[in-house]
Design an enzyme around this catalytic site. Structure first.
Site, PDB file in Angstrom:
ATOM      1  N   ASN A   1       8.262 -20.359 -59.862  1.00 13.24           N
ATOM      2  CA  ASN A   1       9.443 -19.638 -59.804  1.00 13.24           C
ATOM      3  C   ASN A   1      10.040 -20.099 -58.632  1.00 13.24           C
ATOM      4  O   ASN A   1      11.201 -19.965 -58.404  1.00 13.24           O
ATOM      5  CB  ASN A   1       9.199 -18.236 -59.885  1.00 13.24           C
ATOM      6  CG  ASN A   1       8.078 -17.488 -59.280  1.00 13.24           C
ATOM      7  OD1 ASN A   1       6.917 -18.371 -58.793  1.00 13.24           O
ATOM      8  ND2 ASN A   1       7.596 -16.584 -58.439  1.00 13.24           N
TER       9      ASN A   1
ATOM     10  N   GLU B   1      -3.390 -14.529 -54.969  1.00 12.13           N
ATOM     11  CA  GLU B   1      -1.241 -13.835 -54.429  1.00 12.13           C
ATOM     12  C   GLU B   1      -1.223 -14.009 -56.006  1.00 12.13           C
ATOM     13  O   GLU B   1      -0.745 -14.401 -56.296  1.00 12.13           O
ATOM     14  CB  GLU B   1      -0.425 -14.142 -53.820  1.00 12.13           C
ATOM     15  CG  GLU B   1       0.783 -13.399 -54.253  1.00 12.13           C
ATOM     16  CD  GLU B   1       2.033 -14.090 -52.824  1.00 12.13           C
ATOM     17  OE1 GLU B   1       3.378 -13.922 -53.348  1.00 12.13           O
ATOM     18  OE2 GLU B   1       1.902 -14.816 -52.495  1.00 12.13           O
TER      19      GLU B   1
ATOM     20  N   CYS C   1       7.363 -12.994 -57.780  1.00  9.14           N
ATOM     21  CA  CYS C   1       6.666 -11.265 -58.525  1.00  9.14           C
ATOM     22  C   CYS C   1       6.560 -10.205 -57.825  1.00  9.14           C
ATOM     23  O   CYS C   1       6.054  -8.735 -57.588  1.00  9.14           O
ATOM     24  CB  CYS C   1       5.095 -12.065 -56.937  1.00  9.14           C
ATOM     25  SG  CYS C   1       4.443 -13.344 -58.004  1.00  9.14           S
TER      26      CYS C   1
ATOM     27  N   GLU D   1       0.287 -13.252 -46.616  1.00  4.72           N
ATOM     28  CA  GLU D   1       0.751 -14.702 -46.234  1.00  4.72           C
ATOM     29  C   GLU D   1       1.806 -14.807 -46.207  1.00  4.72           C
ATOM     30  O   GLU D   1       2.264 -13.224 -45.302  1.00  4.72           O
ATOM     31  CB  GLU D   1       0.858 -15.115 -47.825  1.00  4.72           C
ATOM     32  CG  GLU D   1      -1.054 -15.552 -48.595  1.00  4.72           C
ATOM     33  CD  GLU D   1      -0.158 -16.851 -49.204  1.00  4.72           C
ATOM     34  OE1 GLU D   1       0.944 -16.996 -50.021  1.00  4.72           O
ATOM     35  OE2 GLU D   1      -1.276 -17.456 -49.917  1.00  4.72           O
TER      36      GLU D   1
END
Length: 483
Positions: free
Chosen positions: A155, A251, A286, A464
């Site tokens: 993405n 993630e 996400c 992150e």
């Protein structure tokens, strides 16, 4: 500018400071918005992965001893080079992954900001001293792992590939970046642009499919593997890495909830609900807030506002700077999303907006889906429980707060969540009850680095875009010195 002139000349594997033809062969890449064949892309097999890992391991021996300031200088040169080619890099991703070029230019900005951020932190990877009494010095030091493999999602191809190498390299590791198989072209162009800035073998790019990823997980000279991707892929990586007790950072997916209380500023909440869906990215985010829980007293008003708000998003050709919403990345993903839309209708939800391919003849060959809104959704429906990763918003009604939080937290996902309220006590109560790693109050879906981003439960195990990401690329050594 024609696509031929924009796209990278090199389509091979980049490792050890040079381009290498893949033993695994090539697979064509196609534009999701036009169906155009964008040409062959390298597919790394196990032999290719072994050669790249060994080159990266050789480079690690000297890179780990490179002064922190020199590592930072390399990263800053990479960021500056990317800024000089901002629109070009964004255009390549628009062609290859289907997101709008205007939004993808912001992706380049985010990547360069994160690279500069980690460059500025190289002197903060410090240890501590521990008092042990006279005649003894005890101290801790942080050291890099070695060769780190980073597998990133489709993405945000360029943003993920560029920004996610920064922390590892800043900490003294070498990296092998695996760009998304659906959209690898911007990674090739990035390496064309930054070739020679870092010493050979420090930054490497291997494109490929499952064999490439599995070989990286299996390789004995790769002590750390990270993924931005699905829960299923994350579990597969964790299983493979367990054989050699590798460090794994994940993630993973989200089915994020946004809760609107009756006291919320409704204009602000409605705008947040629409923006939180990330329709610009076709919901392929996400952190997209795809489950909207609205109190029954304001339900009708919110639904009406959301349906008006989604009209601002219309699918269009991604390379047009006026486009507000792009294309789905692949036929496979397009079919998956359309299947969920049919499921929503079959299970009794009301399709209030969208749900089909746009009628514009200019979009006929692409994987486009209109912004889609379901009302009357309940938690027993699959559209409310499973990650669709598409432009599909489910609106649920609630009245009892305890029951609502039971539903919000019922899923295996725990990436992000949000709440709209004007009451401070309500906000704190909600934040304490939301089982998610990243929570917004009166906001939705945005990242604010250096705030740590990551999930609870099966949405991941790392953080992150923050100092925590940098530290995660080091291991702690204790040193006990008798004087």
């Amino acid at each position: 500018m024609s696509h031929e002139k924009l796209l990278p000349r090199h389509r091979d594997l980049y490792y050890g400071g040079a381009w290498h033809r893949p033993e695994g062969g090539y697979v064509d890449s196609f534009s999701p918005s036009t169906g155009e064949n964008l040409g062959p892309c390298a597919q790394a097999n196990r032999a290719d992965v072994d050669a790249a890992v060994r080159a990266a391991h050789q480079a690690y021996r000297s890179w780990r001893r490179t002064a922190p300031g020199e590592r930072a200088a390399v990263l800053r040169r990479i960021a500056e080079t990317m800024r000089e080619h901002r629109e070009e890099l964004a255009m390549i991703d628009a062609i290859d992954c289907g997101n709008p070029v205007s939004a993808l230019m912001n992706d380049v900005d985010i990547a360069t900001q994160l690279i500069d951020y980690f460059a500025g932190l190289v002197y903060e990877l410090r240890g501590s001293t521990i008092p042990m009494g006279e005649g003894v010095i005890d101290m801790t030091v942080r050291e890099p792992y070695g060769v780190c493999a980073r597998i990133v999602a489709y993405n945000h191809p360029l943003m993920f590939t560029a920004s996610r190498l920064a922390a590892a390299v800043a900490a003294g590791n070498t990296v092998i970046m695996k760009p998304p198989v659906q959209a690898p072209l911007s990674a090739y162009r990035l390496m064309e642009l930054i070739d020679g800035i870092a010493p050979p073998g420090v930054i490497n790019v291997l494109s490929g499919g499952t064999e490439c990823g599995q070989a990286l997980v299996d390789h004995p000279l790769v002590p750390k593997v990270t993924l931005i991707g699905s829960i299923a892929t994350g579990k597969a990586i964790a299983r493979g890495a367990a054989e050699n007790l590798k460090s794994v950072s994940l993630e993973l997916g989200g089915k994020n909830a946004l809760v609107i209380y009756p006291d919320a500023d409704l204009d602000r909440a409605i705008k947040g609900a629409v923006a939180g869906m990330c329709f610009t990215w076709c919901g392929q985010a996400c952190s997209s807030t795809t489950r909207l829980f609205v109190h029954e007293s304001v339900y009708d008003q919110v639904v009406q506002g959301v349906l008006e708000g989604v009209r601002a998003y219309a699918p269009g050709i991604p390379t047009d700077k006026a486009t507000s919403m792009g294309a789905i990345v692949s036929r496979e993903q397009y079919d998956k999303i359309m299947h969920y839309i049919e499921l929503g209708k079959q299970e009794g939800a009301h399709l209030a907006a969208g749900g089909k391919h746009p009628a514009d003849p200019a979009l006929a060959k692409g994987y486009f889906i209109e912004p889609t809104v379901f009302t009357g959704v309940t938690m027993d429906m699959r559209i409310a429980r499973e990650e669709i990763f598409g432009p599909v918003l489910s609106i649920l009604k609630w009245s009892d707060e305890d029951e609502m939080f039971d539903q919000v937290n019922a899923l295996e996902y725990g990436l992000a969540a949000g709440v709209y309220t004007t009451r401070l006590d309500t906000a704190h109560r909600a934040v304490g009850r939301l089982e998610a790693g990243y929570v917004w109050v009166n906001n939705a879906a945005k990242h604010f680095f250096p705030a740590p981003f990551g999930g609870y439960k099966q949405s991941g195990n790392n953080r992150e875009e923050s100092f925590e990401e940098l530290v995660s690329y080091t291991q702690l050594k204790n040193v006990y010195i008798t004087l």
